[in-house]
Each structure stands twice: as C-alpha cells, then as structure tokens.
Design an enzyme around this catalytic site. Structure first.
Site, short mmCIF file in Angstrom:
data_model
loop_
_atom_site.label_atom_id
_atom_site.label_comp_id
_atom_site.label_asym_id
_atom_site.label_seq_id
_atom_site.Cartn_x
_atom_site.Cartn_y
_atom_site.Cartn_z
CB SER A 93 19.93 -16.05 -43.48
OG SER A 93 20.57 -16.94 -44.37
N1 SAH Z 1 18.70 -18.71 -48.19
C1 SAH Z 1 18.48 -19.41 -46.96
C2 SAH Z 1 19.75 -19.62 -46.20
C3 SAH Z 1 20.19 -21.02 -46.27
S1 SAH Z 1 21.70 -21.38 -45.45
C4 SAH Z 1 17.43 -18.66 -46.13
O1 SAH Z 1 16.55 -18.09 -46.69
O2 SAH Z 1 17.47 -18.67 -44.92
C5 SAH Z 1 22.73 -21.71 -46.80
C6 SAH Z 1 22.38 -22.88 -47.67
O3 SAH Z 1 23.38 -22.96 -48.67
C7 SAH Z 1 22.38 -24.24 -47.00
O4 SAH Z 1 21.12 -24.82 -47.12
C8 SAH Z 1 23.44 -25.05 -47.75
O5 SAH Z 1 23.10 -26.41 -47.96
C9 SAH Z 1 23.49 -24.30 -49.07
N2 SAH Z 1 24.73 -24.43 -49.85
C10 SAH Z 1 26.01 -24.43 -49.40
N3 SAH Z 1 26.87 -24.56 -50.43
C11 SAH Z 1 26.11 -24.63 -51.57
C12 SAH Z 1 26.40 -24.77 -52.96
N4 SAH Z 1 27.66 -24.87 -53.40
N5 SAH Z 1 25.38 -24.78 -53.83
C13 SAH Z 1 24.09 -24.71 -53.40
N6 SAH Z 1 23.75 -24.59 -52.11
C14 SAH Z 1 24.73 -24.53 -51.20
#
Ligand code: SAH
Length: 232
Positions: free
Chosen positions: A82
C-alpha cells in the site's frame, strides 16, 4: 564472462546504498515522513513508527529505488504494497491516539503495514490469503526483528474467535461492505479501519464500537486491491 565483474546498474548501487538501515535509506525515509506531515498526518507515534521501518526491505529488488515514493508497488501475485499515505492514515485512524494492545490486520501482503502496527501495539496478528506472500512476509518480518507480529495464511473474512478481542482491526483490501463477523472481534471502544466502496475507488472508513453500537465515519479517498474470498 569469467573474471569480468559486471558494471553495477543504478538500481544495484541504490540497493547497496539502502541495504540494512544505512544513512541513505534513513534520509529517504525521513523525506517520506516530511511528505506525510504535509499530506496531513499528525500522529507523531505513527510517523515515528514509519520512520523506523525499512520499507525498502519489503519491496522486490527492482523497486527498491521507489520504496519511499508515495505510490503502491507490485509485490507479486497481482498484489501491491500500500501507498505510504494509506498506511499512515489507516494506522492513525486505528490508533485514535491510544496505545494498542492486540491488533488484527486483514491482508498482510508483504508485511509492511503489520510491521508499522507492531510498533504501535503489544501484538499484531496479520492474515494473508495467499500462502506464498504470507511466507515471504514472515521472512522479512523476521529479518527486521519484528517479533510481536504473527502472520497467518487464511481468509481473513472467516476470522473468528471467542477468546480474544482486538483494540484495532485494519483491513488492507477494499470491500463493498463491512464483513459483519469482523465487527464481533472488536473490543468495546475498539476501532476498525476499512476501505469501503467500488473496485476502483474506496473511502477509508472508521467503525468505532461502543458496547453493541457501531458508528461509521468516512475519510480519505483511497485505492486498495479487492478483498477476496478463499485461501491460496
Ligand atoms: N498490508 C499490505 C497491503 C497488502 S495488499 C501492506 O503493508 O502493504 C492487500 C492484501 O490483502 C493482498 O496481499 C491480498 O492477497 C490480501 N487479501 C485480500 N483478501 C483477503 C482476505 N479475505 N483475507 C486475507 N487476505 C486478503
């Protein structure tokens, strides 16, 4: 060719310069903090946490030179780390000026935001549905010594517990509506931050629990990858 050293590229040099917690990464990181302040982030505890986490260690090698820009970057598997602004605002809203005990993150991705949350709380559980990403996040978090962050590979929408409640829940993927079972995991006075809206644009939304009442407030326009069902 044997015996001939390849000429390092700009990106190689930057990778070396910013490896570990060297001066170069420290400087770019402080520039990121100054920019976050200009963008309206005021919580010094969140800014100090972000100043202490080496974001460049969470991105793939080819993107190290952009690790401190205010952009989301690919982390593989069609997912992204993000944008720093989104991380900062989510953490600021989740904290609400309090020190936190237990925090749950849904969507751990590369583990960066979980590492930041780890600086704001006693313990963080982050759930990531893609197993390979969860494994990579675990490795990076261990390399930076984030001992109070636990990574689980599961569908976070299915998270349930009748044992622990969380002071804060941060959902790092966009949803059309608040997953109702997650609300039940919020402690009294707890705060959930979730990007709510369509696939292309969401608003960071704060849900605050007081007893059995849940109050919802909308904040910044953001873009997150979608919350998906199931585990890979
Ligand atoms: N927190 C991260 C952002 C990751 S993007 C950072 O520090 O940058 C969002 C993530 O959510 C992705 O890796 C995706 O695989 C995950 N995701 C989407 N739906 C999800 C769910 N139902 N349970 C767990 N993870 C999920």
């Amino acid at each position: 060719m044997a015996g001939v050293k390849p000429t390092p590229t700009g990106s190689d040099l930057l990778t070396r310069a910013t490896a570990g917690t060297g001066m170069a990464s420290e400087r770019t990181r402080l520039r990121m903090i100054a920019r976050l302040r200009e963008q309206g982030i005021t919580d010094d505890v969140v800014l100090a946490a972000m100043a202490s986490i080496p974001r460049h260690m969470f991105v793939d090698d080819g993107f190290v030179s952009r690790a401190y820009d205010d952009v989301s970057l690919p982390i593989g598997f069609a997912q992204t780390i993000s944008q720093p602004f989104s991380v900062a605002r989510s953490c600021e809203l989740a904290r609400g000026g309090r020190s936190l005990d237990l925090v749950l993150e849904i969507g751990g991705g590369c583990g960066y935001q979980a590492a930041v949350l780890g600086k704001l709380s006693r313990e963080v559980y982050t759930i990531e549905r893609i197993g390979a990403l969860a494994a990579k996040a675990r490795q990076t978090l261990s390399r930076i010594g984030a001992k109070n962050v636990k990574v689980r590979n599961a569908d976070g929408q299915e998270a349930a517990s009748n044992v622990v409640l969380f002071d804060a829940i941060v959902v790092a993927a966009g949803a059309a509506a608040v997953p109702q079972n997650l609300l039940q995991l919020l402690a009294d006075g707890g705060r959930m931050v979730i990007p709510l809206g369509s696939m292309t644009e969401q608003r960071l939304t704060l849900v605050t629990r007081t007893g059995d009442t849940f109050q919802q407030q909308s904040f910044d326009a953001v873009v997150f990858v979608p919350l998906k069902s199931g585990q890979e």
